[in-house]
Each structure stands twice: as C-alpha cells, then as structure tokens.
Design a protein around this motif. Sequence first.
Motif, PDB file in Angstrom:
ATOM      1  N   LEU A 109       3.647  66.614   9.184  1.00 23.79           N
ATOM      2  CA  LEU A 109       4.784  66.756  10.086  1.00 23.79           C
ATOM      3  C   LEU A 109       6.132  66.716   9.364  1.00 23.79           C
ATOM      4  O   LEU A 109       6.399  65.809   8.575  1.00 23.79           O
ATOM      5  CB  LEU A 109       4.728  65.634  11.131  1.00 23.79           C
ATOM      6  N   VAL A 110       6.983  67.706   9.678  1.00 21.37           N
ATOM      7  CA  VAL A 110       8.368  67.738   9.197  1.00 21.37           C
ATOM      8  C   VAL A 110       9.264  67.679  10.426  1.00 21.37           C
ATOM      9  O   VAL A 110       9.203  68.544  11.302  1.00 21.37           O
ATOM     10  CB  VAL A 110       8.649  69.025   8.389  1.00 21.37           C
ATOM     11  N   ILE A 111      10.092  66.638  10.510  1.00 21.69           N
ATOM     12  CA  ILE A 111      10.938  66.430  11.692  1.00 21.69           C
ATOM     13  C   ILE A 111      12.355  66.915  11.387  1.00 21.69           C
ATOM     14  O   ILE A 111      13.024  66.399  10.491  1.00 21.69           O
ATOM     15  CB  ILE A 111      10.948  64.950  12.098  1.00 21.69           C
ATOM     16  N   ASN A 112      12.795  67.903  12.181  1.00 23.93           N
ATOM     17  CA  ASN A 112      14.108  68.507  11.937  1.00 23.93           C
ATOM     18  C   ASN A 112      15.146  68.198  13.011  1.00 23.93           C
ATOM     19  O   ASN A 112      16.310  68.581  12.866  1.00 23.93           O
ATOM     20  CB  ASN A 112      13.965  70.032  11.830  1.00 23.93           C
ATOM     21  N   SER A 113      14.723  67.562  14.102  1.00 26.19           N
ATOM     22  CA  SER A 113      15.672  67.301  15.193  1.00 26.19           C
ATOM     23  C   SER A 113      15.197  66.125  16.037  1.00 26.19           C
ATOM     24  O   SER A 113      14.022  65.739  15.991  1.00 26.19           O
ATOM     25  CB  SER A 113      15.820  68.546  16.081  1.00 26.19           C
ATOM     26  N   ASP A 147       7.293  70.774   3.082  1.00 24.30           N
ATOM     27  CA  ASP A 147       7.505  72.222   3.175  1.00 24.30           C
ATOM     28  C   ASP A 147       8.787  72.659   2.481  1.00 24.30           C
ATOM     29  O   ASP A 147       9.245  73.785   2.659  1.00 24.30           O
ATOM     30  CB  ASP A 147       7.528  72.668   4.640  1.00 24.30           C
ATOM     31  N   GLU A 148       9.394  71.721   1.698  1.00 23.30           N
ATOM     32  CA  GLU A 148      10.607  71.980   0.926  1.00 23.30           C
ATOM     33  C   GLU A 148      11.853  72.141   1.799  1.00 23.30           C
ATOM     34  O   GLU A 148      12.882  72.636   1.343  1.00 23.30           O
ATOM     35  CB  GLU A 148      10.437  73.200   0.014  1.00 23.30           C
ATOM     36  N   THR A 149      11.758  71.746   3.055  1.00 22.00           N
ATOM     37  CA  THR A 149      12.972  71.680   3.875  1.00 22.00           C
ATOM     38  C   THR A 149      13.910  70.639   3.271  1.00 22.00           C
ATOM     39  O   THR A 149      13.463  69.536   2.937  1.00 22.00           O
ATOM     40  CB  THR A 149      12.628  71.257   5.320  1.00 22.00           C
ATOM     41  N   PRO A 150      15.199  70.956   3.081  1.00 15.97           N
ATOM     42  CA  PRO A 150      16.122  69.963   2.510  1.00 15.97           C
ATOM     43  C   PRO A 150      16.201  68.697   3.358  1.00 15.97           C
ATOM     44  O   PRO A 150      16.236  68.760   4.591  1.00 15.97           O
ATOM     45  CB  PRO A 150      17.473  70.707   2.506  1.00 15.97           C
ATOM     46  N   TYR A 151      16.192  67.572   2.684  1.00 16.81           N
ATOM     47  CA  TYR A 151      16.291  66.288   3.385  1.00 16.81           C
ATOM     48  C   TYR A 151      17.719  66.106   3.887  1.00 16.81           C
ATOM     49  O   TYR A 151      18.684  66.152   3.117  1.00 16.81           O
ATOM     50  CB  TYR A 151      15.914  65.150   2.437  1.00 16.81           C
ATOM     51  N   ASN A 152      17.868  65.930   5.191  1.00 16.72           N
ATOM     52  CA  ASN A 152      19.177  65.775   5.813  1.00 16.72           C
ATOM     53  C   ASN A 152      19.335  64.332   6.283  1.00 16.72           C
ATOM     54  O   ASN A 152      18.716  63.912   7.260  1.00 16.72           O
ATOM     55  CB  ASN A 152      19.316  66.751   6.991  1.00 16.72           C
TER      56      ASN A 152
END
Length: 205
Positions: A109-113, A147-152
């Motif tokens: 899981l990648v949480i973006n929001s 997934d290499e999404t930038p860490y925000n």
Amino acid sequence: MTSEITYAEVRFNKGPTASGIHPGSLAAPKQRTTPHKSKLDFPKLLLISLLILFLLLAITFFTTFIKKVWSCCPKNWKPFSSNCYLISTESKSWHESKHHCSAMEAHLLVINSKDEQDFIIQNLKNNFAYYVGLSDPEGQRHWQWVDETPYNANVTFWHAGEPSDRDERCVILNYRPQTPAAWGWNDIKCFQNQMSVCEMMKIYL
C-alpha cells in the motif's frame, strides 16, 4: 385547227444547302447554359459539420462509458478511485509481504491522500497492524515508497512521537484507541510478522 400548248410548271426540290438549313427556314438560336451554384451547397456543408460533431461526441461518450463501466478489480479486492486493495489474511515480515504483493503484480500500500487513508482504515480490523509500502532502508530517516512515489512529509499520518527509532525501518498502519486519530503510522523492525495491504491499478477491459 388550233393546237393547244399546255405548260406544266415543274419545280425542282433542291437538296440541303451546305449549312444544313433549308432555304427560308430560320436558324434556331443557340441557348447558352451558364453554370449555377446549387442551393444545397450550404445545407450539405452544415449537415456534414453536424455529423462530424455528433461523431466526436459519440466517441467521447463511448470512451468515458467504457472506462467507467468496464474497470474492475480482481475477486476479493476492494475498489477505491482508480485502484484496488487487498487486505492480507496472513502475517508476514515486511519483505515477505512486499514479495507477496509483487507476485500478484501489485505492491504494498502507498498512501497519497487522506481520502485514501480513510478508505483503508474503514476496511481494517482494530486488533491487527498492517504493513504499508513505506520503509527507511538505510536507517537515515530517508523514507521511500515501494512504487518510487516521492515521500511527501505534508501527507503523512504518523502517530504522535513516531517515527521513534532508527532501527525500526518499516512502517505499519495500526490502531491506538487512546489517541485522537486512532489509526496512524508506526515504525517497527522489518522482521516482525504483521498483516499487510496490497495495492494495484484497476483492470480496464
């Protein structure tokens, strides 16, 4: 004796003249035909334009309809937005959980929001913790998503006081009833066995 002389009037019918017109006849006047524009030109052009516009609208509608109706998730996966999510039923280490998701052509899981976070926690059990795809491989607090999404750092859901230990390099989503947010992120050692959540894009047919 008186002899009678009879005169016969003989007329010779002459053939056609070189011009092909009999003498005495009037030549038929030639009529000039001038091209004229069809009155249907403008209506035809308007009709073609309307047909093209209708075709473009139909293609747009059809594409949108297909995308909405025929996007789906595999069995037992839960849909949200453009993704599908699978809550694991087995307890594994972080790396084992990562490979388990990869074997299904998914990832942890990648949480973006906040909306995504809220959707996920609605489907979790309070008495379990769940690995997400966030880790700190070098122990330098350089968090990375699988997934290499930038860490925000502005879109994080850490529990108060977390992350707390450089030796705890993997992240779980767990429930703390005594905290206002209840569900949040916590760093733990990666070898610990926990549940997990896998994520993949919806399937478009």
